[in-house]
Design a protein around this motif. Sequence first.
Motif, PDB file in Angstrom:
ATOM      1  N   ALA A   3     -53.633  61.938  29.466  1.00  0.00           N
ATOM      2  CA  ALA A   3     -52.734  60.791  29.358  1.00  0.00           C
ATOM      3  C   ALA A   3     -52.581  60.498  27.872  1.00  0.00           C
ATOM      4  O   ALA A   3     -53.485  60.791  27.086  1.00  0.00           O
ATOM      5  N   ALA A   4     -51.435  59.949  27.491  1.00  0.00           N
ATOM      6  CA  ALA A   4     -51.185  59.713  26.066  1.00  0.00           C
ATOM      7  C   ALA A   4     -50.271  58.528  25.861  1.00  0.00           C
ATOM      8  O   ALA A   4     -49.504  58.148  26.748  1.00  0.00           O
ATOM      9  N   ILE A   5     -50.364  57.973  24.666  1.00  0.00           N
ATOM     10  CA  ILE A   5     -49.358  57.024  24.188  1.00  0.00           C
ATOM     11  C   ILE A   5     -48.471  57.842  23.274  1.00  0.00           C
ATOM     12  O   ILE A   5     -48.925  58.357  22.244  1.00  0.00           O
ATOM     13  N   GLU A   6     -47.220  58.015  23.677  1.00  0.00           N
ATOM     14  CA  GLU A   6     -46.295  58.903  22.985  1.00  0.00           C
ATOM     15  C   GLU A   6     -45.216  58.117  22.250  1.00  0.00           C
ATOM     16  O   GLU A   6     -44.649  57.169  22.793  1.00  0.00           O
ATOM     17  N   THR A  31     -43.545  76.858  26.024  1.00  0.00           N
ATOM     18  CA  THR A  31     -43.505  75.617  25.247  1.00  0.00           C
ATOM     19  C   THR A  31     -43.647  74.416  26.173  1.00  0.00           C
ATOM     20  O   THR A  31     -43.729  74.574  27.393  1.00  0.00           O
ATOM     21  N   LEU A  32     -43.612  73.234  25.585  1.00  0.00           N
ATOM     22  CA  LEU A  32     -43.648  72.034  26.412  1.00  0.00           C
ATOM     23  C   LEU A  32     -42.411  71.927  27.304  1.00  0.00           C
ATOM     24  O   LEU A  32     -42.439  71.222  28.308  1.00  0.00           O
ATOM     25  N   ALA A  33     -41.354  72.645  26.961  1.00  0.00           N
ATOM     26  CA  ALA A  33     -40.152  72.627  27.794  1.00  0.00           C
ATOM     27  C   ALA A  33     -40.449  73.156  29.192  1.00  0.00           C
ATOM     28  O   ALA A  33     -39.887  72.667  30.176  1.00  0.00           O
ATOM     29  N   SER A  34     -41.304  74.149  29.302  1.00  0.00           N
ATOM     30  CA  SER A  34     -41.584  74.749  30.611  1.00  0.00           C
ATOM     31  C   SER A  34     -42.873  74.224  31.241  1.00  0.00           C
ATOM     32  O   SER A  34     -43.197  74.583  32.370  1.00  0.00           O
ATOM     33  N   LEU A  35     -43.597  73.381  30.535  1.00  0.00           N
ATOM     34  CA  LEU A  35     -44.832  72.823  31.063  1.00  0.00           C
ATOM     35  C   LEU A  35     -44.520  71.642  31.969  1.00  0.00           C
ATOM     36  O   LEU A  35     -43.754  70.745  31.598  1.00  0.00           O
ATOM     37  N   LEU A  36     -45.055  71.634  33.167  1.00  0.00           N
ATOM     38  CA  LEU A  36     -44.861  70.541  34.127  1.00  0.00           C
ATOM     39  C   LEU A  36     -43.391  70.290  34.443  1.00  0.00           C
ATOM     40  O   LEU A  36     -42.924  69.146  34.472  1.00  0.00           O
ATOM     41  N   ASN A  37     -42.655  71.362  34.652  1.00  0.00           N
ATOM     42  CA  ASN A  37     -41.252  71.261  35.094  1.00  0.00           C
ATOM     43  C   ASN A  37     -40.381  70.410  34.187  1.00  0.00           C
ATOM     44  O   ASN A  37     -39.643  69.546  34.639  1.00  0.00           O
ATOM     45  N   ASP A  38     -40.475  70.631  32.893  1.00  0.00           N
ATOM     46  CA  ASP A  38     -39.605  69.979  31.912  1.00  0.00           C
ATOM     47  C   ASP A  38     -39.740  68.457  31.878  1.00  0.00           C
ATOM     48  O   ASP A  38     -38.782  67.747  31.620  1.00  0.00           O
ATOM     49  N   LYS A  39     -40.936  67.943  32.128  1.00  0.00           N
ATOM     50  CA  LYS A  39     -41.152  66.501  32.069  1.00  0.00           C
ATOM     51  C   LYS A  39     -41.391  66.008  30.642  1.00  0.00           C
ATOM     52  O   LYS A  39     -41.268  64.826  30.362  1.00  0.00           O
ATOM     53  N   HIS A  40     -41.778  66.922  29.749  1.00  0.00           N
ATOM     54  CA  HIS A  40     -42.108  66.524  28.380  1.00  0.00           C
ATOM     55  C   HIS A  40     -40.870  66.307  27.525  1.00  0.00           C
ATOM     56  O   HIS A  40     -39.871  67.002  27.672  1.00  0.00           O
ATOM     57  N   VAL A 154     -38.711  57.070  14.877  1.00  0.00           N
ATOM     58  CA  VAL A 154     -39.223  56.742  16.196  1.00  0.00           C
ATOM     59  C   VAL A 154     -38.134  55.982  16.949  1.00  0.00           C
ATOM     60  O   VAL A 154     -37.542  55.039  16.413  1.00  0.00           O
ATOM     61  N   ALA A 155     -37.886  56.420  18.185  1.00  0.00           N
ATOM     62  CA  ALA A 155     -36.803  55.824  18.971  1.00  0.00           C
ATOM     63  C   ALA A 155     -37.270  55.304  20.327  1.00  0.00           C
ATOM     64  O   ALA A 155     -36.460  54.835  21.118  1.00  0.00           O
ATOM     65  N   GLY A 156     -38.559  55.386  20.597  1.00  0.00           N
ATOM     66  CA  GLY A 156     -39.084  54.908  21.871  1.00  0.00           C
ATOM     67  C   GLY A 156     -40.558  55.210  21.962  1.00  0.00           C
ATOM     68  O   GLY A 156     -41.113  55.924  21.118  1.00  0.00           O
ATOM     69  N   ALA A 157     -41.204  54.660  22.999  1.00  0.00           N
ATOM     70  CA  ALA A 157     -42.632  54.905  23.203  1.00  0.00           C
ATOM     71  C   ALA A 157     -42.963  54.669  24.666  1.00  0.00           C
ATOM     72  O   ALA A 157     -42.281  53.907  25.356  1.00  0.00           O
ATOM     73  N   ALA A 163     -48.953  64.645  34.766  1.00  0.00           N
ATOM     74  CA  ALA A 163     -49.557  65.254  35.953  1.00  0.00           C
ATOM     75  C   ALA A 163     -49.696  64.238  37.090  1.00  0.00           C
ATOM     76  O   ALA A 163     -49.687  64.608  38.263  1.00  0.00           O
ATOM     77  N   ARG A 164     -49.815  62.971  36.740  1.00  0.00           N
ATOM     78  CA  ARG A 164     -49.950  61.912  37.762  1.00  0.00           C
ATOM     79  C   ARG A 164     -48.654  61.135  37.971  1.00  0.00           C
ATOM     80  O   ARG A 164     -48.630  60.138  38.694  1.00  0.00           O
ATOM     81  N   GLY A 165     -47.592  61.529  37.277  1.00  0.00           N
ATOM     82  CA  GLY A 165     -46.304  60.853  37.452  1.00  0.00           C
ATOM     83  C   GLY A 165     -46.234  59.497  36.793  1.00  0.00           C
ATOM     84  O   GLY A 165     -45.439  58.645  37.189  1.00  0.00           O
ATOM     85  N   VAL A 166     -47.017  59.278  35.719  1.00  0.00           N
ATOM     86  CA  VAL A 166     -47.009  57.989  35.012  1.00  0.00           C
ATOM     87  C   VAL A 166     -46.136  58.097  33.771  1.00  0.00           C
ATOM     88  O   VAL A 166     -46.285  59.020  32.982  1.00  0.00           O
ATOM     89  N   ALA A 167     -45.209  57.174  33.623  1.00  0.00           N
ATOM     90  CA  ALA A 167     -44.386  57.070  32.408  1.00  0.00           C
ATOM     91  C   ALA A 167     -43.969  55.602  32.287  1.00  0.00           C
ATOM     92  O   ALA A 167     -42.918  55.196  32.788  1.00  0.00           O
ATOM     93  N   GLU A 168     -44.818  54.819  31.643  1.00  0.00           N
ATOM     94  CA  GLU A 168     -44.584  53.384  31.484  1.00  0.00           C
ATOM     95  C   GLU A 168     -44.077  53.109  30.079  1.00  0.00           C
ATOM     96  O   GLU A 168     -44.798  53.311  29.099  1.00  0.00           O
TER      97      GLU A 168
END
Length: 171
Positions: A3-6, A31-40, A154-157, A163-168
Motif C-alpha cells: 500500500a502507498a501514498i502516491e 512495466t507498471l503498465a502491465s502490472l495488475l491489469n493497468d491499474k498503476h 504534482v497533480a493529485g494524490a 491488490a486490494r482495490g483501494v484507491a482513496e
Amino acid sequence: MVAAIELYLDVDATRRIRTLWRALEEEGVPTLASLLNDKHRPHVSLAAARTLPPEEVVAALSDMVVARPLPVRLDFVGQFVGRVLWLGVTPTVELLSHHREVHDRLARAGVETWELYRPGKWVPHCTVSMRVPNPVMAVAVRRCLEMLPVPARVAGASVTDHARGVAEELR
C-alpha cells in the motif's frame, strides 16, 4: 502486497512516462503498465507499507493538502535490488519538507510505514519496472535516459493498495 501514498504527476509528464512504459514493454521489459491489469499511474510514493488503512491515513492528513502542486523533476535513472528500475526525482527542500510533514502526521496518528520511505532514508522516484530481465537491462536504462529530463508538477494524490482495490483520493 504493498500500500502507498502516491503523488500523481501532471498530464504531460504522465503521458511521457506512459510512452516510456509502452516502449519498454515492446522491448520485453514488464512495466507498471502491465502490472495488475493497468491499474498503476505514474507516481512518486511518499510512504509505503504492507497495509495503510485508508480511513486512518485520510484522518491523519485531513488538515493538509497532500496533492499540493509541487514542482518535481525526474533527472536520472536508478535501480534497487531485485532489478527494480526507476526514474529519480531530484530532491528539493520543498519536496523533502512536504514528505517529512506527511510522515510526521502519520506517525502522530500511529500509522506505520516502511523505514525505507521515512525521512532521511527515502529515495524519491517514479518506478518504471519491478523486475527488468537481465538480458535487456542495458536497453531499458538507455530508453529511460533517452527521455530525461521530465519536468512535472504534482497533480493529485491518493492512498492506494491496488491488490486490494483501494484507491482513496487525498486532497
